[in-house]
Every structure is written in structure tokens, then in C-alpha cells.
Motif scaffolding. Structure first.
Motif, PDB file in Angstrom:
ATOM      1  N   LEU A  43       0.973  -1.248   0.028  1.00  0.00           N
ATOM      2  CA  LEU A  43       0.110  -0.039  -0.200  1.00  0.00           C
ATOM      3  C   LEU A  43       1.007   1.138   0.071  1.00  0.00           C
ATOM      4  O   LEU A  43       0.668   2.256  -0.555  1.00  0.00           O
ATOM      5  CB  LEU A  43      -0.833  -0.016   1.160  1.00  0.00           C
ATOM      6  N   THR A  44       2.046   1.194   0.648  1.00  0.00           N
ATOM      7  CA  THR A  44       2.863   2.431   0.598  1.00  0.00           C
ATOM      8  C   THR A  44       3.629   2.462  -0.836  1.00  0.00           C
ATOM      9  O   THR A  44       3.616   3.793  -1.206  1.00  0.00           O
ATOM     10  CB  THR A  44       4.149   1.970   1.603  1.00  0.00           C
ATOM     11  N   VAL A  45       3.998   1.586  -1.456  1.00  0.00           N
ATOM     12  CA  VAL A  45       4.377   1.600  -2.803  1.00  0.00           C
ATOM     13  C   VAL A  45       3.279   2.138  -3.684  1.00  0.00           C
ATOM     14  O   VAL A  45       3.290   3.087  -4.540  1.00  0.00           O
ATOM     15  CB  VAL A  45       4.982   0.265  -3.371  1.00  0.00           C
ATOM     16  N   TYR A  46       2.134   1.651  -3.532  1.00  0.00           N
ATOM     17  CA  TYR A  46       0.942   2.072  -4.355  1.00  0.00           C
ATOM     18  C   TYR A  46       0.621   3.558  -4.152  1.00  0.00           C
ATOM     19  O   TYR A  46       0.278   4.231  -5.170  1.00  0.00           O
ATOM     20  CB  TYR A  46      -0.357   1.352  -3.984  1.00  0.00           C
ATOM     21  N   LEU A  47       0.807   4.116  -2.795  1.00  0.00           N
ATOM     22  CA  LEU A  47       0.513   5.296  -2.758  1.00  0.00           C
ATOM     23  C   LEU A  47       1.326   6.485  -3.641  1.00  0.00           C
ATOM     24  O   LEU A  47       1.072   7.249  -4.268  1.00  0.00           O
ATOM     25  CB  LEU A  47       0.835   5.831  -1.152  1.00  0.00           C
ATOM     26  N   PHE A  48       2.747   5.867  -3.672  1.00  0.00           N
ATOM     27  CA  PHE A  48       3.668   6.722  -4.478  1.00  0.00           C
ATOM     28  C   PHE A  48       3.303   6.470  -6.117  1.00  0.00           C
ATOM     29  O   PHE A  48       3.522   7.472  -6.795  1.00  0.00           O
ATOM     30  CB  PHE A  48       5.296   6.226  -4.092  1.00  0.00           C
ATOM     31  N   LEU A  49       2.997   5.455  -6.333  1.00  0.00           N
ATOM     32  CA  LEU A  49       2.478   4.950  -7.644  1.00  0.00           C
ATOM     33  C   LEU A  49       1.590   6.085  -8.188  1.00  0.00           C
ATOM     34  O   LEU A  49       1.323   6.592  -9.139  1.00  0.00           O
ATOM     35  CB  LEU A  49       2.253   3.644  -7.944  1.00  0.00           C
ATOM     36  N   HIS A  50       0.585   5.995  -7.332  1.00  0.00           N
ATOM     37  CA  HIS A  50      -0.867   6.653  -7.289  1.00  0.00           C
ATOM     38  C   HIS A  50      -0.358   8.185  -7.586  1.00  0.00           C
ATOM     39  O   HIS A  50      -0.908   8.725  -8.376  1.00  0.00           O
ATOM     40  CB  HIS A  50      -1.781   6.564  -6.218  1.00  0.00           C
ATOM     41  N   LEU A  51       0.536   8.813  -6.851  1.00  0.00           N
ATOM     42  CA  LEU A  51       0.765  10.064  -6.903  1.00  0.00           C
ATOM     43  C   LEU A  51       1.380  10.244  -8.278  1.00  0.00           C
ATOM     44  O   LEU A  51       1.368  11.570  -9.132  1.00  0.00           O
ATOM     45  CB  LEU A  51       1.796  10.532  -5.808  1.00  0.00           C
ATOM     46  N   GLY A  52       2.217   9.288  -8.759  1.00  0.00           N
ATOM     47  CA  GLY A  52       2.953   9.506 -10.139  1.00  0.00           C
ATOM     48  C   GLY A  52       1.846   9.321 -11.073  1.00  0.00           C
ATOM     49  O   GLY A  52       1.932  10.092 -11.957  1.00  0.00           O
ATOM     50  N   VAL A  53       1.095   8.688 -11.043  1.00  0.00           N
ATOM     51  CA  VAL A  53      -0.231   8.529 -12.085  1.00  0.00           C
ATOM     52  C   VAL A  53      -0.862   9.947 -12.133  1.00  0.00           C
ATOM     53  O   VAL A  53      -0.912  10.535 -13.142  1.00  0.00           O
ATOM     54  CB  VAL A  53      -1.161   7.425 -11.668  1.00  0.00           C
ATOM     55  N   LEU A  54      -1.068  10.299 -10.952  1.00  0.00           N
ATOM     56  CA  LEU A  54      -1.995  11.748 -10.945  1.00  0.00           C
ATOM     57  C   LEU A  54      -1.129  12.648 -11.553  1.00  0.00           C
ATOM     58  O   LEU A  54      -1.722  13.700 -12.235  1.00  0.00           O
ATOM     59  CB  LEU A  54      -2.341  12.113  -9.385  1.00  0.00           C
ATOM     60  N   SER A  55       0.146  12.706 -11.410  1.00  0.00           N
ATOM     61  CA  SER A  55       1.214  13.674 -11.853  1.00  0.00           C
ATOM     62  C   SER A  55       0.708  13.808 -13.613  1.00  0.00           C
ATOM     63  O   SER A  55       1.301  14.626 -14.240  1.00  0.00           O
ATOM     64  CB  SER A  55       2.466  13.374 -11.529  1.00  0.00           C
ATOM     65  N   LEU A  56       0.341  12.619 -14.279  1.00  0.00           N
ATOM     66  CA  LEU A  56       0.250  12.826 -15.602  1.00  0.00           C
ATOM     67  C   LEU A  56      -0.667  13.735 -16.167  1.00  0.00           C
ATOM     68  O   LEU A  56      -0.915  14.320 -17.111  1.00  0.00           O
ATOM     69  CB  LEU A  56      -0.610  11.279 -15.996  1.00  0.00           C
ATOM     70  N   LEU A  57      -1.696  14.117 -15.200  1.00  0.00           N
ATOM     71  CA  LEU A  57      -2.688  15.329 -15.243  1.00  0.00           C
ATOM     72  C   LEU A  57      -1.941  16.342 -15.811  1.00  0.00           C
ATOM     73  O   LEU A  57      -2.482  17.295 -16.510  1.00  0.00           O
ATOM     74  CB  LEU A  57      -3.495  15.523 -14.045  1.00  0.00           C
ATOM     75  N   ALA A  58      -0.842  16.802 -15.022  1.00  0.00           N
ATOM     76  CA  ALA A  58      -0.095  17.980 -15.565  1.00  0.00           C
ATOM     77  C   ALA A  58       0.367  17.742 -16.860  1.00  0.00           C
ATOM     78  O   ALA A  58       1.050  18.858 -17.071  1.00  0.00           O
ATOM     79  CB  ALA A  58       1.015  18.014 -14.245  1.00  0.00           C
ATOM     80  N   GLN A  59       0.605  16.657 -17.397  1.00  0.00           N
ATOM     81  CA  GLN A  59       1.236  16.691 -18.636  1.00  0.00           C
ATOM     82  C   GLN A  59       0.253  16.771 -19.760  1.00  0.00           C
ATOM     83  O   GLN A  59       0.405  16.593 -20.868  1.00  0.00           O
ATOM     84  CB  GLN A  59       1.773  15.277 -18.747  1.00  0.00           C
TER      85      GLN A  59
END
Lengths: 134, 241
Positions: A43-59
Motif C-alpha cells: 500500500l505504501t508503494v501504491y501510494l507513490f505510484l498513485h501520486l505518479g499517475v496523478l502527475s500525468l494530469l499535469a502533462q
């Protein structure tokens, strides 16, 4: 009184990770403990993955649309189900640990575990069905 | 029941050796043969250098704690054929340093108990008036704990946190709290109230599963937490003791 000194074990150097997964056949305790650690790390790893995925919005919209296409692939949906399993197990086992730690269900913690896991299983099946049908 | 040949895969390690090895011995076992008796037969008939600890042969002394097929047990009360395996793996207890073969050092185990400065075997309040045979000054009442160390071996936290006080010592602290006999119960609670004390337990309950004497260390650790929670809440809202 002098503090007790731990002695080096030359025959068996410490391997903390091994200790986590030193499950004892049919005994419940370390299985629950080990799964709790695994799901916690997951779940901790997922949290960072999730933040990484959300950063796609900025692209921009294209990057996000590409991701959505990937997110509908059955393999990706399977990862969603695994994620839900992790959340349910970690959360429900955490409830058991918290209750028992407060003195509630100390003697019946095994039953408490299975009741919570039963609830978790029902929620997992319903969630998986929703993930693949909606 | 006729005898059956059982293979014993035994953990071997002597000081100075690079790494442990497993030696295999064959021992004919009948329905009454315990793991301890089989190990003694190996030492007598096959390899006198095999080192093991034992004393009473009836689960009172707690000295023959072992890992048998991966589970913590007293070797003196485990019947070999009841294990149901043709090969029995015998290893020393975990989380305590190996001295030789199946013998571990109990220094870390007793050291933590001593740290509490609360004797585990305490003078009985109930037996002081009892008549004692000539030569015996007074009786002492023994707590349930055999001090075998099986709970420490089974605990998954002991393997990853060297500073953890461990189930036996925490259970001892709870005994002091529930039956102080002149000791300060609050000091017993204080002793366990830190990150490597009762809060470090992750509720795996392996200690209670492994305990051959029904001490139920996990339950005692949870009782410590309950009392500490009550005390902290009491202090927070100023209605504590």
C-alpha cells in the motif's frame, strides 16, 4: 541493573525479513503478521505510484487519456482487485489488532480474525464484480 | 505399535564453524519414543558430540525447548510417531544465539528478566505459615512460566527487533502488576511502556501458541496495553489513579 546484552549468533546471523515470514505451518498468527507487513509495504508503494499517475494530469489531456486506456485493460483491473485485497486485509486485520490491544476480544481474537476476514471476502467479491462490470 | 525407522535431520554447529550443517540419523521409534529420547539415542549410539539440553523429561524444567519440524516444542513431550512425518527436522530455538548444536544461550532471555529487577520466582505469601520439612527453610511458589524460551523463539518481532523485551518478560511484568506482593505495580507498567516494550508486539499470538505452560503471554501483553491505555486516558482527562 545492567541492561541485558544481546549476543551475536554466529551460527545464524540476523535476517529480520526471514523472521517476518517464518510462518509455522497451520498456525494463524505469523501468516496474518506476514500478510499485514506485505500489504502494508504494498500500500505504501501504491501510494507513490498513485501520486505518479496523478502527475500525468499535469502533462495534459493526451497523457491522461492514454493512461485511462491502459486502466481499462483486464490486467490493470486485476491489479485493482489486488489493491482492494491489500486495503481490506490490512484494514480489517488492523481493526483486530486495535481491538485486541484495547482488551476487546483478547481470548477470541482468532474468531475475530475469521469474522473480519469473512466480511473482507464478501467485500472483495463485490468490489471485484464492480471493477469488472462498471 | 511396531517400531518404525525415522530419519532425524539435526542442526549441527560448533563454535568456529563457518556455517551450520544438518546431519541425518536414523532412529527406530515406537509409540512412546519422544524427540528428546530419540536425540539421546543419537548421542549414545551415533554421535557423542551432539549437544542438547534437558533435565526432567516431563515438561517441568523447560530446558529441552527445540524447533521440531519448524514448530516450537519441548522435546520431552513430543512423540515422534505422532508428528506423522518420516523425517523429523530438529533445530535449536530461534532468536537466541546458538552455543553448540541444539543448545542456545539463555543469557539474553534471563538478562531481560533480571532487568526488571523483579524475581520471577517469588516468596509465597500463602505458604510461609506451612510446616516445612527439616532442612528446607520455606516453600516458594513457582509461577506458571517454565522459562523455556519457546515464546521468544516463536515471536516474529524478536527476530527483527533486538531491543524488544519479549513475551516472557512482558508476561512477567503483567504478573507483577496483577499480583504486586509489595512491588510497585505502576513501575511494572512503566517498564513496558515504550517502543520496544508492550507496544512493539504485533499480535501474532505465536507466543501463546508455543507456550507449553499456558502462560498466555500475548494475552498478558494485551492486558498491559489495556492498563496503559486506561492510565494514559485517565491522565489525559485527569480522572486517573
Amino acid at each position: 541493573m545492567e541492561k541485558a546484552k544481546r549476543l551475536d549468533d554466529k551460527a545464524r546471523p540476523k535476517r529480520p525479513l526471514q523472521a517476518w515470514f517464518d510462518v509455522r505451518q497451520d498456525r494463524l498468527g505469523t501468516w496474518a503478521f506476514a500478510l499485514n507487513r506485505l500489504t502494508g509495504i504494498g500500500l505504501t508503494v501504491y501510494l507513490f505510484l498513485h501520486l505518479g499517475v496523478l502527475s500525468l494530469l499535469a502533462q495534459g489531456p493526451e497523457a491522461w487519456d492514454d493512461f485511462l486506456e491502459l486502466a481499462h485493460h483486464p490486467l490493470y483491473l486485476m491489479l485493482d482487485v489486488i489493491l482492494i485485497f491489500g486495503i481490506l486485509f490490512h484494514g480489517l486485520n488492523g481493526i483486530r489488532v486495535a481491538l485486541v490491544g484495547m482488551g476487546i476480544g483478547v481470548r477470541s481474537q482468532r474468531t475475530l480474525f475469521w469474522v473480519l476476514m469473512g466480511i473482507g471476502l464478501v467485500l472483495l467479491v463485490v468490489s471485484a464484480w464492480l471493477v469488472f462490470t462498471i | 505399535m511396531p517400531e518404525k525407522d525415522i530419519q532425524f535431520k539435526v542442526f549441527r554447529y560448533k563454535q568456529g564453524q563457518d556455517a551450520p550443517v544438518y546431519d541425518t540419523f536414523t532412529v527406530p521409534c515406537d509409540e512412546d519414543t519422544t524427540v528428546l529420547v530419540a536425540l539421546q539415542a543419537i548421542r549414545r549410539d551415533d554421535d557423542p558430540s551432539l549437544t542438547l539440553r534437558h533435565s526432567c523429561h516431563h515438561a517441568s524444567c523447560g530446558t529441552c525447548g527445540l524447533r521440531i519440524n519448524g514448530q516450537e516444542e519441548l522435546g520431552c513431550v513430543v512423540r515422534v510417531l505422532e508428528l506423522g512425518t518420516d523425517t523429523v527436522v530438529v533445530e535449536p530455538m530461534s532468536n537466541l544465539p546458538v552455543i553448540s548444536d541444539l543448545v542456545v544461550s539463555m543469557v539474553p532471555f534471563y538478562g531481560v528478566l533480571n532487568e526488571v529487577e523483579r524475581p520471577y520466582i517469588r516468596q509465597s505469601e500463602f505458604m510461609q505459615q506451612a510446616d516445612t520439612p527439616k532442612g528446607i527453610e520455606m516453600y516458594t511458589r513457582y509461577e506458571n512460566c517454565l522459562e523455556c524460551g519457546l515464546c521468544v523463539s516463536a515471536c516474529p518481532i524478536m527476530g527483527s527487533d533486538e531491543a524488544y523485551q519479549g513475551p516472557a518478560a512482558l508476561a512477567a511484568a503483567w504478573r507483577v502488576f496483577e499480583e504486586p506482593r509489595g512491588n510497585d505495580p505502576e513501575a511494572a507498567l512503566d517498564w513496558t511502556d515504550h517502543a520496544h516494550g508492550c507496544w512493539r508486539c504485533h499480535v501474532a499470538y505465536e507466543c501463546t501458541e508455543a507456550c507449553p505452560s499456558d502462560v498466555q503471554p500475548a494475552e498478558k501483553i494485551m492486558s498491559l496495553r489495556r492498563e496503559l491505555t486506561k492510565r494514559k486516558l485517565g491522565r489525559l482527562f485527569s480522572f486517573g489513579r
